[in-house]
Design an enzyme around this catalytic site. Sequence first.
Site, PDB file in Angstrom:
ATOM      1  N   LYS A  13       0.771  -1.401  -0.071  1.00  0.00           N
ATOM      2  CA  LYS A  13      -0.068   0.362  -0.233  1.00  0.00           C
ATOM      3  C   LYS A  13       0.859   1.242  -0.160  1.00  0.00           C
ATOM      4  O   LYS A  13       0.393   2.216  -1.029  1.00  0.00           O
ATOM      5  CB  LYS A  13      -0.847   0.107   1.334  1.00  0.00           C
ATOM      6  CG  LYS A  13      -2.021  -1.450   1.445  1.00  0.00           C
ATOM      7  CD  LYS A  13      -3.240  -1.080   2.628  1.00  0.00           C
ATOM      8  CE  LYS A  13      -2.323  -0.741   3.422  1.00  0.00           C
ATOM      9  NZ  LYS A  13      -2.120  -1.860   4.300  1.00  0.00           N
ATOM     10  N   ARG A  88      -9.964   0.746   8.386  1.00  0.00           N
ATOM     11  CA  ARG A  88      -9.607   0.106   8.973  1.00  0.00           C
ATOM     12  C   ARG A  88     -10.264  -1.411   9.722  1.00  0.00           C
ATOM     13  O   ARG A  88     -10.398  -2.334  10.194  1.00  0.00           O
ATOM     14  CB  ARG A  88      -7.824  -0.549   9.981  1.00  0.00           C
ATOM     15  CG  ARG A  88      -6.887  -0.536   9.347  1.00  0.00           C
ATOM     16  CD  ARG A  88      -6.238  -0.964  10.343  1.00  0.00           C
ATOM     17  NE  ARG A  88      -4.508  -1.611  10.299  1.00  0.00           N
ATOM     18  CZ  ARG A  88      -3.782  -0.546   9.493  1.00  0.00           C
ATOM     19  NH1 ARG A  88      -3.663   0.825   9.138  1.00  0.00           N
ATOM     20  NH2 ARG A  88      -2.153  -1.244   9.262  1.00  0.00           N
ATOM     21  N   ARG A 127      12.564  -6.269   5.145  1.00  0.00           N
ATOM     22  CA  ARG A 127      11.936  -4.417   4.402  1.00  0.00           C
ATOM     23  C   ARG A 127      12.409  -3.735   5.438  1.00  0.00           C
ATOM     24  O   ARG A 127      12.828  -4.102   6.737  1.00  0.00           O
ATOM     25  CB  ARG A 127       9.895  -4.755   5.038  1.00  0.00           C
ATOM     26  CG  ARG A 127       9.532  -3.042   5.426  1.00  0.00           C
ATOM     27  CD  ARG A 127       7.627  -3.190   5.109  1.00  0.00           C
ATOM     28  NE  ARG A 127       7.571  -2.760   6.168  1.00  0.00           N
ATOM     29  CZ  ARG A 127       5.678  -2.454   6.099  1.00  0.00           C
ATOM     30  NH1 ARG A 127       5.655  -2.075   4.720  1.00  0.00           N
ATOM     31  NH2 ARG A 127       5.626  -3.128   7.507  1.00  0.00           N
ATOM     32  N   ARG A 160      10.752  -1.498  11.022  1.00  0.00           N
ATOM     33  CA  ARG A 160      10.027  -1.737  12.174  1.00  0.00           C
ATOM     34  C   ARG A 160       9.772  -1.757  13.115  1.00  0.00           C
ATOM     35  O   ARG A 160       9.884  -3.487  13.125  1.00  0.00           O
ATOM     36  CB  ARG A 160       8.261  -1.433  11.282  1.00  0.00           C
ATOM     37  CG  ARG A 160       8.144  -0.050  10.212  1.00  0.00           C
ATOM     38  CD  ARG A 160       6.499   0.115   9.240  1.00  0.00           C
ATOM     39  NE  ARG A 160       6.104  -0.810   9.851  1.00  0.00           N
ATOM     40  CZ  ARG A 160       5.106  -0.361   9.926  1.00  0.00           C
ATOM     41  NH1 ARG A 160       4.596  -0.300   8.917  1.00  0.00           N
ATOM     42  NH2 ARG A 160       3.658  -0.993   9.727  1.00  0.00           N
ATOM     43  N   ARG A 171      -0.639  -9.108  13.093  1.00  0.00           N
ATOM     44  CA  ARG A 171      -1.637  -8.591  12.549  1.00  0.00           C
ATOM     45  C   ARG A 171      -1.967  -8.527  11.145  1.00  0.00           C
ATOM     46  O   ARG A 171      -3.766  -8.210  10.947  1.00  0.00           O
ATOM     47  CB  ARG A 171      -0.245  -7.081  12.441  1.00  0.00           C
ATOM     48  CG  ARG A 171      -0.018  -6.345  12.411  1.00  0.00           C
ATOM     49  CD  ARG A 171       1.458  -5.339  12.686  1.00  0.00           C
ATOM     50  NE  ARG A 171       1.862  -5.047  11.362  1.00  0.00           N
ATOM     51  CZ  ARG A 171       2.589  -4.531  10.137  1.00  0.00           C
ATOM     52  NH1 ARG A 171       3.953  -5.329  10.945  1.00  0.00           N
ATOM     53  NH2 ARG A 171       2.649  -4.171   9.116  1.00  0.00           N
TER      54      ARG A 171
HETATM   55  P1  AMP Z   1       0.563   0.465   9.252  1.00  0.00           P
HETATM   56  O1  AMP Z   1       1.937   1.389   8.763  1.00  0.00           O
HETATM   57  O2  AMP Z   1      -1.250   1.285   7.739  1.00  0.00           O
HETATM   58  O3  AMP Z   1       1.144  -0.998   8.737  1.00  0.00           O
HETATM   59  O4  AMP Z   1       0.177   0.794  10.845  1.00  0.00           O
HETATM   60  C1  AMP Z   1       1.361   0.934  11.981  1.00  0.00           C
HETATM   61  C2  AMP Z   1      -0.046   0.513  12.747  1.00  0.00           C
HETATM   62  O5  AMP Z   1      -1.040   1.838  12.964  1.00  0.00           O
HETATM   63  C3  AMP Z   1      -1.046  -0.406  12.787  1.00  0.00           C
HETATM   64  O6  AMP Z   1      -0.935  -1.863  13.609  1.00  0.00           O
HETATM   65  C4  AMP Z   1      -2.386   0.225  14.088  1.00  0.00           C
HETATM   66  O7  AMP Z   1      -1.533   0.002  15.317  1.00  0.00           O
HETATM   67  C5  AMP Z   1      -1.737   2.088  13.501  1.00  0.00           C
HETATM   68  N1  AMP Z   1      -3.046   1.795  13.171  1.00  0.00           N
HETATM   69  C6  AMP Z   1      -2.593   1.764  11.750  1.00  0.00           C
HETATM   70  N2  AMP Z   1      -3.670   2.921  10.673  1.00  0.00           N
HETATM   71  C7  AMP Z   1      -4.598   2.871  11.710  1.00  0.00           C
HETATM   72  C8  AMP Z   1      -6.161   2.981  11.616  1.00  0.00           C
HETATM   73  N3  AMP Z   1      -7.138   3.275  10.819  1.00  0.00           N
HETATM   74  N4  AMP Z   1      -6.731   2.404  12.736  1.00  0.00           N
HETATM   75  C9  AMP Z   1      -6.622   1.452  13.987  1.00  0.00           C
HETATM   76  N5  AMP Z   1      -4.963   1.586  14.255  1.00  0.00           N
HETATM   77  C10 AMP Z   1      -4.089   2.211  12.718  1.00  0.00           C
END
Ligand code: AMP
Length: 222
Positions: A13, A88, A127, A160, A171
């Site tokens: 993404k 999400r 990554r 990360r 996740r």
């Molecule tokens: P990402 O970088 O999109 O994989 O997001 C990393 C982390 O941020 C996720 O595992 C959640 O802990 C938090 N997070 C990101 N976007 C959301 C969302 N829309 N709703 C809730 N938690 C989020």
Amino acid sequence: MIVVLLGPPGTGKGTQAKLIEERFSLAHISTGDMLRAEVASGSDLGEKVKGYLDAGELVPDDLIVEMIAERIENPDAKKGFILDGFPRTVPQAEMLDKMLENRGLAVDVVLNLIVSEDKIVSRLSNRLYCPSCGRCYNLSTTPPKREGICDGCGTRLVRRSDDSEEVVRHRLQVAAERTAPVIKYYRNQGKLVDIDGEGSIEEVFSSIISVLERVKGKEGRG
Ligand code: AMP
């Protein structure tokens, strides 16, 4: 144009959103990047959300929705935007629809990136991430030109903290339970387009371009 990018972690993404941002002049809004920046800055919000991020749990809906409501008021969002990592959950999707409706706007298209779980785990374990500009690298397929350094901004790359295999599996489970219903939500609205995310970055981007050109064409005709 308002585009939502859906897909579990590791489906590309962020990478695709950056390409779409450039090609279609849209603002890239990544809730994950915004939350990581809050954590890094040590803000009150950062303190509140750090535990969720480290555990691979979702941050509460109200915090995220408030953050997005503020972000889309930013002048750069006037030209349209891509939402990466949001919504999400179904309540987030419903709140987004209301928020946009109040501004006379609506989501135009939802791209659903599909990649097998084995490939996701392998991508995430390879990554590296740039904490400054958010760019991602894959050590086996798209390594940086200089080892450990971001090609774009020269910052030292990091892994990360939530990319360990255990947290990645969690996740993915969270995505299957909480985010899969969001796919159904947009399918019912007739806005969902499935994209095969297994190919190269260029192959996936080319499928996305044809969808977005079509959507843009329709918008242009009103
Ligand atoms: P990402 O970088 O999109 O994989 O997001 C990393 C982390 O941020 C996720 O595992 C959640 O802990 C938090 N997070 C990101 N976007 C959301 C969302 N829309 N709703 C809730 N938690 C989020």
